[in-house]
Write an enzyme that holds these catalytic residues in place. Structure first.
Site, PDB file in Angstrom:
ATOM      1  N   CYS A 197      -5.915  47.054  48.529  1.00  0.00           N
ATOM      2  CA  CYS A 197      -7.288  47.147  48.035  1.00  0.00           C
ATOM      3  C   CYS A 197      -8.280  47.381  49.178  1.00  0.00           C
ATOM      4  CB  CYS A 197      -7.680  45.849  47.344  1.00  0.00           C
ATOM      5  SG  CYS A 197      -6.578  45.401  46.017  1.00  0.00           S
TER       6      CYS A 197
ATOM      7  N   ARG B  64      -4.897  53.577  52.473  1.00  0.00           N
ATOM      8  CA  ARG B  64      -4.333  52.231  52.356  1.00  0.00           C
ATOM      9  C   ARG B  64      -3.430  52.096  51.125  1.00  0.00           C
ATOM     10  NH1 ARG B  64      -7.645  48.520  55.286  1.00  0.00           N
ATOM     11  NH2 ARG B  64      -7.056  46.848  53.884  1.00  0.00           N
TER      12      ARG B  64
ATOM     13  N   TRP C 234      -5.197  47.985  44.380  1.00  0.00           N
ATOM     14  CA  TRP C 234      -3.739  48.126  44.432  1.00  0.00           C
ATOM     15  C   TRP C 234      -3.203  46.953  43.630  1.00  0.00           C
ATOM     16  CZ3 TRP C 234       0.518  45.477  46.670  1.00  0.00           C
ATOM     17  CH2 TRP C 234       1.676  46.245  46.848  1.00  0.00           C
TER      18      TRP C 234
ATOM     19  N   ASN D 202     -10.672  41.461  47.305  1.00  0.00           N
ATOM     20  CA  ASN D 202      -9.336  41.731  47.864  1.00  0.00           C
ATOM     21  C   ASN D 202      -8.646  40.390  48.051  1.00  0.00           C
ATOM     22  OD1 ASN D 202     -10.117  44.358  48.121  1.00  0.00           O
ATOM     23  ND2 ASN D 202     -10.034  44.422  50.359  1.00  0.00           N
ATOM     24  N   GLY D 203      -7.334  40.342  47.852  1.00  0.00           N
ATOM     25  CA  GLY D 203      -6.596  39.099  48.072  1.00  0.00           C
ATOM     26  C   GLY D 203      -5.981  38.609  46.783  1.00  0.00           C
TER      27      GLY D 203
ATOM     28  N   GLU E  69      15.411  52.675  60.499  1.00  0.00           N
ATOM     29  CA  GLU E  69      14.063  53.251  60.433  1.00  0.00           C
ATOM     30  C   GLU E  69      14.115  54.640  59.779  1.00  0.00           C
ATOM     31  OE1 GLU E  69      11.193  52.294  60.577  1.00  0.00           O
ATOM     32  OE2 GLU E  69       9.943  54.012  61.064  1.00  0.00           O
TER      33      GLU E  69
ATOM     34  N   LYS F  62      12.172  55.649  56.355  1.00  0.00           N
ATOM     35  CA  LYS F  62      11.234  56.786  56.255  1.00  0.00           C
ATOM     36  C   LYS F  62      11.622  57.682  55.088  1.00  0.00           C
ATOM     37  CE  LYS F  62       8.665  55.664  58.166  1.00  0.00           C
ATOM     38  NZ  LYS F  62       8.373  54.630  59.123  1.00  0.00           N
TER      39      LYS F  62
ATOM     40  N   GLU G 196      10.954  55.957  51.623  1.00  0.00           N
ATOM     41  CA  GLU G 196       9.576  55.696  51.214  1.00  0.00           C
ATOM     42  C   GLU G 196       8.788  56.964  50.910  1.00  0.00           C
ATOM     43  OE1 GLU G 196       7.149  53.486  54.003  1.00  0.00           O
ATOM     44  OE2 GLU G 196       8.138  54.431  55.683  1.00  0.00           O
TER      45      GLU G 196
ATOM     46  N   HIS H  98      34.681  49.276  56.574  1.00  0.00           N
ATOM     47  CA  HIS H  98      34.757  47.971  55.906  1.00  0.00           C
ATOM     48  C   HIS H  98      34.126  48.010  54.519  1.00  0.00           C
ATOM     49  CE1 HIS H  98      36.361  46.215  59.534  1.00  0.00           C
ATOM     50  NE2 HIS H  98      35.385  46.785  60.229  1.00  0.00           N
TER      51      HIS H  98
ATOM     52  N   LYS I 183      -0.858  50.832  52.817  1.00  0.00           N
ATOM     53  CA  LYS I 183      -0.798  50.912  54.279  1.00  0.00           C
ATOM     54  C   LYS I 183      -0.843  49.529  54.913  1.00  0.00           C
ATOM     55  CE  LYS I 183      -0.688  52.876  58.256  1.00  0.00           C
ATOM     56  NZ  LYS I 183       0.658  53.324  58.658  1.00  0.00           N
TER      57      LYS I 183
HETATM   58  C1  F6R Z   1       6.910  51.758  56.806  1.00  0.00           C
HETATM   59  C2  F6R Z   1       5.745  50.922  57.053  1.00  0.00           C
HETATM   60  C3  F6R Z   1       5.836  49.473  56.724  1.00  0.00           C
HETATM   61  C4  F6R Z   1       5.075  48.648  57.780  1.00  0.00           C
HETATM   62  C5  F6R Z   1       5.025  47.167  57.348  1.00  0.00           C
HETATM   63  C6  F6R Z   1       4.353  46.315  58.401  1.00  0.00           C
HETATM   64  O1  F6R Z   1       6.682  53.082  57.198  1.00  0.00           O
HETATM   65  O2  F6R Z   1       4.724  51.390  57.492  1.00  0.00           O
HETATM   66  O3  F6R Z   1       7.155  49.055  56.610  1.00  0.00           O
HETATM   67  O4  F6R Z   1       5.725  48.786  59.001  1.00  0.00           O
HETATM   68  O5  F6R Z   1       4.334  47.058  56.145  1.00  0.00           O
HETATM   69  O6  F6R Z   1       3.051  46.734  58.646  1.00  0.00           O
HETATM   70  P1  F6R Z   1       2.294  46.303  59.958  1.00  0.00           P
HETATM   71  O7  F6R Z   1       2.999  46.927  61.112  1.00  0.00           O
HETATM   72  O8  F6R Z   1       0.892  46.836  59.782  1.00  0.00           O
HETATM   73  O9  F6R Z   1       2.331  44.805  60.035  1.00  0.00           O
END
Ligand code: F6R
Length: 608
Positions: free
Chosen positions: A2, A27, A74, A99-100, A482, A486, A489, A505, A603
């Site tokens: 949000c 975000r 959100w 927000n929250g 990682e 990527k 997502e 295994h 985000k």
């Molecule tokens: C994946 C991604 C998330 C963040 C996670 C932590 O591409 O961006 O997995 O890494 O939400 O976010 P931060 O680093 O802002 O604490």
């Protein structure tokens, strides 16, 4: 997640508020809304979906106003819908954005229902509007009502509220959810994200937990949790429009991938000298504290946790320290034993991730030697709550999928490994070697980005599949994870990562012509073993896409072998991340997904 923006001005604020919502789109959100004060009534517009739809409604209705609040939502409580979108209202008088999460919302909802309030949404936020209205009936000012209201709330909140009977003031409050004031010219702003108002001012006041403030066009007053009027520091931060625009790129993610040579340089810049790291780059006194460290505990989420898992290898090899890594969301609940002289480290791009912040707060109550954060946002809550910090200086990361934040976190973690080693008088020669390699890194990152053309060629083969397997060994296993994160997502392809030795295994059963296998094969002491693992995939008809050192010999019947640039082994995880980012991006382009704002994701994850 949000986003809140509020403005009190001497000019019309509708456009400012909608532009602010656009700036916060990165975000992640599912609906948007605005409430604008118009003499004796409030114009209230909400839409499900994109901010541009709200903008279209505004163009039709043309509301004029000098005071207003707006929000992108959100969903947490209640599905994405127009009814659940903010602002919420009570009695056509009080309008709020929040927000929250309000944890005790059920008991408060029951209380309000008994007082005759009815609810039109499924959200926890609506009760904030009703509670304010309830207290406003016996108190004159919104400020008093806000204090009485927040006394009843349990949970996290950033709130902005307006009253139909007051055309000049907005009251805001913060607890565990970011909120700041922006000092504009003949206008005062509030937002949950400085990017939302970065075009209008470079002067910000970051509120602290428990703060309540009143803002009008020409003045503001801030009060602490005990209602004492207080002064909070004004920070000057330039948020250039260039940083928040896509420029020549199609997506922020693409732009951010290609910014990595500069981002990495910015992380190193000013922190190394001669053949070592400089003293106290994590804050005054940090070098001294580092000499006492015997163990490291890291907590983080998602991509940031993958960075932690790479770095654990560096802390062992370079600093000679044992390291434990945990999901921030799990750490507090496993009753962790804290050994003497353990350094507690958080890693967070945003510095606002609720799970990481909660773990940090928990750690501050325990017997850790100190707390340190690796963060990209100097003004964030985690940065402010940590004793020591280093900023990755990657610049704003707008794409939801983390790219440059990850590679710069790795660089900062390497600086931490070197600083710990230096303070503990360990491995001076190795430190010198790594410093030389770090200086060459931005050029090698540029070189690696030239692989784009080869990746564009293999992307269609992966885009047509429903699953993918990523393999890496040792320090490359977190990089494989990682890569899988990527891909899933942003392209919505199911992807898993395994240490290649684990294949036999169990997961080998998955291999057939529909399971592309993406493998990381740098030159290392276990390269031969990894090649044997890949032969097992080949023998079962799997299609291999291998990113490898040119010295590795592997013949492929199908798939592709892509040679990687040479780099010091300790830094190779940074380099091998880049083709995986490019691959996910190109696959997502073919699958036409919403790359910068993938479905269901946010985000900055400010709820636990
Ligand atoms: C994946 C991604 C998330 C963040 C996670 C932590 O591409 O961006 O997995 O890494 O939400 O976010 P931060 O680093 O802002 O604490």
């Amino acid at each position: 997640m949000c986003g809140i923006i509020a403005a009190a001005s001497t000019r019309n604020v509708g456009k400012i508020l909608v532009q602010g919502l656009h700036k916060m789109e990165y975000r992640g959100y599912d609906s948007a809304g605005i409430a604008l004060h118009q003499e004796n009534q409030i114009a209230h517009l909400r839409t499900l979906g994109k901010v541009s739809l709200l903008e279209e409604k505004m163009i039709l209705e043309k509301p004029k106003s000098k005071l207003g609040i707006a929000h992108t939502r959100w969903a947490t409580h209640g599905e994405p819908s127009e009814e659940n979108a903010h602002p919420h209202k009570s009695n056509e008088r009080v309008y709020i954005v929040h927000n929250g999460i309000i944890e005790n919302y059920l008991s408060l909802k029951n209380f309000l229902a008994k007082e005759g309030y009815s609810f039109t949404s499924e959200t926890d936020s609506e009760l904030i509007a009703h509670l304010l209205d309830y207290f406003l009936t016996t108190n004159n000012s919104m400020l008093d009502a806000m204090y009485l209201m927040i006394e009843k709330l349990e949970g996290a909140y950033a709130i902005a509220a307006i009253d139909r009977n007051d055309k000049s003031n907005i009251v805001i409050a913060r607890n565990k959810s970011p909120l700041l004031i922006g000092l504009g010219e003949d206008e005062l702003l509030a937002a949950s994200d400085p990017l939302a108002i970065g075009q209008l001012t470079n002067q910000f006041i970051f509120l602290e937990d428990g703060d309540v403030a009143n803002i009008s066009a020409n003045s503001y007053q801030i009060y602490d949790s005990l209602k004492n009027q207080i002064k909070r520091e004004i920070s000057e931060i330039d948020i250039s429009s260039e940083a928040s625009s896509k420029g020549e790129y199609k997506h922020f993610m693409e732009k951010e991938i290609f910014e990595q040579p500069v981002a990495v340089l910015n992380t190193i810049d000013g922190r190394v000298g001669g053949d070592d790291v400089l003293e106290n780059i994590f804050g005054i006194g940090s070098s001294d504290v580092f000499s006492k460290v015997k163990r490291i505990q890291i907590v983080a989420c998602g991509t940031s946790l993958h960075a932690a898992r790479v770095a654990a290898n560096w802390f062992s090899a370079i600093s000679e320290l044992p390291t434990q890594t945990d999901y921030a969301s799990e750490y507090r609940y496993r009753n962790p034993h804290v050994d003497e002289d353990t350094l507690f480290v958080t890693i967070s791009q945003s510095g606002e991730t609720a799970d990481t912040l909660a773990a940090l707060k928990y750690a501050k109550e325990k017997d850790f030697l100190s707390t340190l954060t690796i963060c990209n946002v100097p003004t964030s809550t985690i940065a402010r709550e940590s004793e020591f910090s280093i900023f990755t200086n990657a610049g704003p990361e707008i794409g939801v999928a983390s790219t440059k934040a990850f590679t710069t976190q790795l660089v900062a973690l390497m600086l931490l490994a070197l600083s710990l080693a230096k303070s503990r008088s360990r491995n001076p020669k190795l430190r010198g070697r790594v410093i030389t390699a770090l200086r060459q890194l931005p050029d090698i990152v540029s070189e690696t980005l030239k692989l784009k053309d080869s990746i564009v060629k293999i992307a269609p083969e992966i885009a047509s599949k429903d699953n993918a397997l990523f393999l890496g060994r040792g320090i490359f296993y977190p990089i494989a994870k990682e890569g899988a994160l990527k891909l899933k997502e942003i392209s919505y392809i199911h992807a898993e990562a395994y240490p290649a030795g684990e294949l036999k295994h169990g997961p080998l059963a998955l291999i057939d012509e529909d399971m592309p296998v993406i493998a990381l094969c740098p030159e290392s002491e276990i390269a031969e073993k990894l090649v044997s693992n890949l032969e097992e995939v080949k023998a079962r008809g799997g299609t291999l896409y291998v990113f490898s050192d040119p010295s590795i010999s592997l013949e492929l019947k199908s798939g592709k072998l892509i040679n990687m640039p040479k780099c010091d082994f300790l830094l190779t995880p940074i380099i091998y991340t880049i083709p995986l980012q490019l691959l996910s991006y190109e696959v997502a382009m073919i699958r036409k997904t919403d790359i910068d704002q993938p479905r269901n994701l946010a985000k900055s994850v400010t709820v636990e």
